[in-house]
Design a protein around this motif. Structure first.
Motif, short mmCIF file in Angstrom:
data_model
loop_
_atom_site.label_atom_id
_atom_site.label_comp_id
_atom_site.label_asym_id
_atom_site.label_seq_id
_atom_site.Cartn_x
_atom_site.Cartn_y
_atom_site.Cartn_z
N ALA A 68 0.94 -1.09 -0.01
CA ALA A 68 0.01 0.08 -0.03
C ALA A 68 0.88 1.33 0.01
N GLY A 69 0.43 2.30 -0.72
CA GLY A 69 0.91 3.59 -0.64
C GLY A 69 2.16 3.65 -1.81
N ASP A 70 2.48 2.78 -2.55
CA ASP A 70 3.52 2.92 -3.49
C ASP A 70 3.16 4.07 -4.54
N TRP B 286 2.07 5.25 -8.09
CA TRP B 286 1.09 4.89 -9.11
C TRP B 286 1.53 4.20 -10.29
N SER C 185 1.61 0.57 -9.06
CA SER C 185 0.37 0.23 -8.36
C SER C 185 -0.91 0.66 -8.92
N ARG D 34 -3.79 0.01 -7.71
CA ARG D 34 -4.90 0.43 -6.51
C ARG D 34 -4.38 1.99 -6.11
N THR D 35 -3.05 2.34 -6.27
CA THR D 35 -2.70 3.75 -6.10
C THR D 35 -3.32 4.52 -7.26
N THR D 36 -3.14 4.05 -8.51
CA THR D 36 -3.92 4.71 -9.80
C THR D 36 -5.10 5.03 -9.77
N ASP E 267 -6.15 5.88 -4.77
CA ASP E 267 -5.59 7.00 -3.77
C ASP E 267 -5.28 8.40 -4.89
N TYR E 268 -4.46 8.07 -5.88
CA TYR E 268 -4.32 9.11 -6.69
C TYR E 268 -5.38 9.79 -7.42
N ASP F 133 -3.79 -5.34 -6.99
CA ASP F 133 -2.62 -4.66 -7.05
C ASP F 133 -1.31 -5.65 -7.09
N PHE G 13 1.94 10.49 -4.33
CA PHE G 13 2.12 9.19 -4.94
C PHE G 13 2.55 9.10 -6.57
#
Length: 370
Positions: A57-59, A61, A64, A66-68, A71-72, A106, A234
């Motif tokens: 988690a948190g890598d 984008w 990742s 999921r980040t793309t 989160d982002y 992910d 991110f």
């Protein structure tokens, strides 16, 4: 050697340089917020770089999904969507993040992933996408397989081949393309003015060959001020060592302007394959007054380099209005994703993400010019 052969040779040389830096034992991404293993897949175009992300988690984008897409996307939605559209979109994005984590999406292998915001592809004639997918599934059977940075203008053949091989298309961003910078400069006053600014600025020009060892920390600082400070945590954090290694390996070329004290005030880093360039590194001293036009100077370096060398420019995403005013042609960028070998929950998540981004995300990107 003709232009196509020269482009093929350059791609192969770049792939070798990338592998030498990242694919050796313990080398990894060399990026602090990218926890992925780096490997390669052999093709006639060269050994394509591959990132293997195991769901941390948190890598950043660029490795990742999921980040793309959670989160982002949440940061971008809060920043750019109008008030009436943001609440529903942000609720959808929040629920999406949990679903993506549960689905296992992910755990992602990204082929031809250069750890940059925009990946540039070799000629399809030198690559068999179906064979790439087959080998990727055999080597990483628990991972989704991704090909980022595909758009219909530059990569129509790749998109068709990957869909035929069983990939879903997932919308990622809207990027801005310049096929002919000379023509754009004739038609767009903002671009013409920016090119003129390069000649008029009192700041001292720093060419690629003028970059010294002392400059890499400053380049990393200027990049972080813009991409991390003003945009998103991110984004990948490229430190001085990464930039030094890439520059010395010929993977990045730098250009910028120095202030009176000799320090870089703005900088541009270009990555190129064949006739296409992209600018993964743009940075400037955000504390300086706007009248210094440091962002305009940095980006104008990209336009001038393409103008002087006859290159095309993929100026990636972001600053959409700025790029449109300078003649950038918008193009939807996709990832092609393969998940047929994975459990039902992962296959369902990939299909749902494809439907959601193509039917909702694409119209939003076009409607609001993001």
């Amino acid at each position: 050697m003709n232009a196509a052969a020269t482009a093929d040779a350059r791609f192969a040389a770049s792939a070798r340089a990338f592998a030498a830096l990242h694919a050796g034992p313990g080398a990894g991404t060399r990026v602090p917020n990218l926890h992925a293993r780096i490997d390669t897949l052999a093709t006639a175009a060269g050994d394509l770089p591959v990132s293997v992300h195991d769901g941390r988690a948190g890598d950043a984008w660029v490795c990742s999904p999921r980040t793309t897409y959670a989160d982002y996307a949440a940061e971008e939605g809060a920043r750019y969507l109008p008030a009436w559209a943001a609440p529903l979109s942000l609720r959808l994005i929040a629920s999406l993040g949990g679903s993506l984590q549960w689905s296992g999406i992910d755990h992602a292998v990204s082929i031809n992933n250069w750890l940059l915001s925009t990946n540039l592809y070799p000629a399809l004639a030198l690559v068999d996408p179906a064979a790439l997918l087959q080998e990727a599934v055999a080597r990483w059977p628990g991972h989704t397989v991704w090909f980022r940075s595909l758009n219909a203008h530059d990569n129509a053949d790749w998109l068709a081949a990957l869909q035929a091989a069983g990939c879903h298309l997932v919308t990622s961003r809207q990027v801005y393309l310049y096929d002919d910078v000379d023509l754009r400069a004739c038609r767009h006053g903002n671009l013409k003015a920016d090119l003129a600014l390069l000649r008029k600025t009192p700041l001292r020009h720093c060419r690629d060959q003028d970059v010294t060892d002392a400059d890499y920390a400053r380049i990393a600082e200027l990049y972080a001020l813009l991409y991390i400070g003003k945009h998103s945590r991110f984004n990948p954090v490229y430190d001085a060592q990464f930039l030094r290694l890439w520059h010395r390996a010929g993977l990045l070329t730098f250009e910028g302007f120095r202030s009176d004290d000799g320090r870089l005030a703005c900088v541009l880093g270009l990555f190129r394959q064949g006739r296409t360039a992209t600018a993964p590194i743009v940075g400037y001293d955000t504390a300086q007054p706007q009248k210094m036009a440091l962002y305009r100077l940095a980006t104008a370096c990209a336009y001038r380099a393409c103008l002087d060398n006859g290159w095309r420019l993929n100026f990636s995403a972001g600053a959409a209005g700025f790029k449109r005013l300078r003649g950038g042609v918008p193009a939807i960028e996709y990832s092609a994703v393969y998940a047929r070998h994975l459990p039902h929950r992962t296959r369902t998540a990939v299909a749902a993400l494809s439907t959601l981004t193509c039917r909702l995300g694409t119209p939003l990107l076009r409607r609001f010019g993001l």
